[in-house]
Design an enzyme around this catalytic site. Structure first.
Site, mmCIF file in Angstrom:
data_model
loop_
_atom_site.group_PDB
_atom_site.id
_atom_site.type_symbol
_atom_site.label_atom_id
_atom_site.label_comp_id
_atom_site.label_asym_id
_atom_site.label_seq_id
_atom_site.Cartn_x
_atom_site.Cartn_y
_atom_site.Cartn_z
ATOM 1 C CB CYS A 13 -1.009 -0.011 1.151
ATOM 2 S SG CYS A 13 -0.333 0.086 2.801
ATOM 3 C CB CYS A 87 0.241 1.372 -4.132
ATOM 4 S SG CYS A 87 0.468 -0.142 -5.042
ATOM 5 C CB CYS A 91 2.570 -1.634 -7.591
ATOM 6 S SG CYS A 91 1.826 -1.088 -6.059
#
Length: 137
Positions: A13, A87, A91
């Site tokens: 996250c 996120c 990522c």
């Protein structure tokens, strides 16, 4: 069966201070050494959210020693399953990995009353995941 590779899961996250910490703690708690667990954040906070620590303590899981960790390419490459929790595009994505995106409210700045339902939803999802990738023998 001892030659099977232990599956590895990375929870990501933004701050690695709430959702990913709870998820990692639940999976470690439920699956133990049947799975490798990592968590990280794209912009890690300084500390784990105190309301998250309190909410986890209520269900008997101590995460007081956990610290937010920065997301690295190596952590993603070393994981079989990457579970993102808000996120966005930060990522890194690699072929051959299994990605799951769990839409969960961000507990940042929330009190323990707001964290409990998030915790319970994470636990439910983790139980399903553990049964799937690391079933108890």
């Amino acid at each position: 069966m001892s030659d099977t590779v232990t599956p590895s899961v990375l929870f990501v996250c933004v701050h690695n201070a709430g959702r990913s910490q709870m998820a990692a703690a639940f999976l470690t708690h439920l699956a133990g050494d049947r799975v490798q667990v990592r968590s990280a954040g794209s912009a890690p906070a300084d500390t784990v959210n105190p309301a998250v620590v309190e909410a986890m303590a209520e269900v008997g899981i101590d995460i007081t020693a956990e610290v937010p960790k920065v997301l690295t390419v190596e952590a993603v490459q070393a994981s079989d399953v990457v579970i993102t929790m808000g996120c966005g595009n930060t990522c890194p994505v690699f072929p051959g990995k299994r990605y799951l995106d769990w839409e969960l409210p961000d507990p940042a700045g929330q009190g323990v009353d707001a964290v409990r339902p998030i915790r319970d939803e994470i636990e439910k999802r983790i139980r399903g995941l553990a049964d799937e990738i690391a079933p108890a023998s």
